[in-house]
Design a protein around this motif. Structure first.
Motif, PDB file in Angstrom:
ATOM      1  N   TRP A 130      36.904  69.911 -13.134  1.00 19.26           N
ATOM      2  CA  TRP A 130      37.996  70.672 -13.712  1.00 19.26           C
ATOM      3  C   TRP A 130      37.853  72.164 -13.485  1.00 19.26           C
ATOM      4  N   ALA A 137      49.660  60.601 -18.183  1.00 21.66           N
ATOM      5  CA  ALA A 137      48.594  61.586 -18.411  1.00 21.66           C
ATOM      6  C   ALA A 137      48.748  62.809 -17.512  1.00 21.66           C
ATOM      7  N   CYS A 187      50.035  65.667 -22.361  1.00 21.46           N
ATOM      8  CA  CYS A 187      48.668  65.477 -22.865  1.00 21.46           C
ATOM      9  C   CYS A 187      48.662  65.617 -24.381  1.00 21.46           C
ATOM     10  N   ILE A 190      45.686  66.333 -27.203  1.00 23.53           N
ATOM     11  CA  ILE A 190      44.287  66.730 -27.315  1.00 23.53           C
ATOM     12  C   ILE A 190      43.918  67.037 -28.766  1.00 23.53           C
ATOM     13  N   LYS A 240      42.991  72.399 -19.617  1.00 23.17           N
ATOM     14  CA  LYS A 240      42.596  71.640 -18.434  1.00 23.17           C
ATOM     15  C   LYS A 240      41.220  71.016 -18.618  1.00 23.17           C
ATOM     16  N   ARG A 249      41.422  68.143 -21.057  1.00 21.54           N
ATOM     17  CA  ARG A 249      42.016  66.967 -20.426  1.00 21.54           C
ATOM     18  C   ARG A 249      40.962  66.214 -19.604  1.00 21.54           C
ATOM     19  N   TRP A 301      38.709  64.304 -22.033  1.00 22.77           N
ATOM     20  CA  TRP A 301      39.320  63.116 -22.623  1.00 22.77           C
ATOM     21  C   TRP A 301      39.539  62.010 -21.593  1.00 22.77           C
ATOM     22  N   LYS A 302      39.727  62.373 -20.356  1.00 23.89           N
ATOM     23  CA  LYS A 302      39.765  61.355 -19.303  1.00 23.89           C
ATOM     24  C   LYS A 302      38.424  60.640 -19.240  1.00 23.89           C
TER      25      LYS A 302
END
Length: 328
Positions: free
Chosen positions: A4, A122, A126, A128, A276, A279, A282-283
């Protein structure tokens, strides 16, 4: 590990990257036991009373052969907290957590995070949960649209994405209240009209009957021109107390009167990781729960084995033959 870090980020991103690469254990509660002690103190409950209530739930589960699994201790604790330490309330929520999958299957079938439709959603939205809690112990949830093309948006997949986040929270969190921030910067009228009254009603049923509707605030930022119409649609579906907690902010910095900046992502003038980076984390978190999400796809209530109804299940109104919700 997910990548990321991008070229446009400052050298300080190395610090964030290092933190991200450590693990995902503390995305929710860094010290679960400390938070539990705080929750118990706020509720004037002792640890002994808490354990006694959880033990009662465990014993009750042994008399419910229609349920597809025995929930983890973490799930039982979470539902007990969600139910404000009401054993009967926790029973109802636990039963509905499994039953709702047959009642509104359009929010549960084919919603595994690994599936193509959930991978697509996704990329365009998103949800979060931010790691730091407010001084009152509330969790801040940030939802943002990442794509302004309504053709790429499905409201059922969108809420199922929220459901998948909630699934992880049932295993790792102890929520006493949530504050939801909705960033509508890329939210268009085409997105809005996809939320039919039927879809919205089903969403509110799930929120209330499974998760207890412990929303302490709903904040909208970067509102579109049709925001008044959106609010007028939502408020009649809410209880008056919750409707009073809905606020619309035209500028992000108006949030700071309600949410401390150290809780917010740096994209919003805060001190936390970027959206970012969250994300990416969490992926990874969803990947860690692969076995759980695979198992959820097989869960079915066996109505032939259901014992006597719960004491207050006439309030729930969904048991028996699972008639479709009449929400049109």
């Amino acid at each position: 590990m997910p990548s990321w870090t991008s070229s446009e980020e400052s050298p300080d991103s190395r610090m964030y990257t290092f933190r991200c690469q450590m693990d995902t254990k503390h995305l929710l509660l860094e010290k679960r036991e400390d938070h539990l002690n705080y929750v118990l103190k706020q509720s004037n409950k002792t640890k002994e009373e808490f354990r006694e209530g959880v033990d009662v739930l465990k014993a009750w589960l042994g008399t419910q052969p229609h349920l597809p699994e025995t929930p983890s201790d973490e799930m039982l604790e979470c539902f007990y907290v969600l139910s404000k330490f009401s054993v009967e309330g926790a029973k109802q929520k636990l039963d509905m957590y499994y039953s709702i999958r047959s009642i509104v299957p359009d929010f549960y079938e084919n919603k595994n995070p690994k599936l193509p439709n959930m991978q697509r959603i996704a990329k365009v939205t998103c949800t979060i949960p931010l790691p730091k809690l407010t001084k009152d112990g509330y969790r801040v949830i940030l939802t943002k649209w990442l794509d302004d093309d309504p053709d790429n948006f499905d409201p059922y997949d969108f809420f199922s994405q929220i459901n998948n986040v909630a699934e992880v929270r049932l295993q790792e969190d102890l929520p006493i209240g949530d504050i939801v921030i909705n960033d509508l910067d890329l939210f268009k009228l085409g997105h809005f009209i996809k939320f039919t009254p039927t879809c919205l009603k089903k969403i509110f049923v799930i929120v209330e009957k499974v998760y207890g509707n412990r929303l302490k605030g709903i904040y909208y930022i970067n509102p579109p021109p049709f925001m008044d119409r959106l609010v007028s649609l939502l408020k009649p579906l809410m209880k008056p107390k919750l409707a009073r907690r809905l606020h619309v902010f035209k500028a992000t910095d108006e949030l700071y009167d309600y949410i401390p900046r150290d809780i917010l992502p740096k994209d919003y003038g805060g001190e936390e990781l970027s959206l970012k980076q969250f994300r990416g984390l969490w992926k990874q978190k969803f990947a860690e729960y692969k076995d759980r999400f695979d198992a959820l796809e097989t869960f079915k209530i066996d109505e032939d084995l259901r014992p006597d109804r719960l004491e207050n299940d006439d309030i729930l109104g969904f048991y028996g033959n699972f008639k479709k919700l009449n929400v049109d």
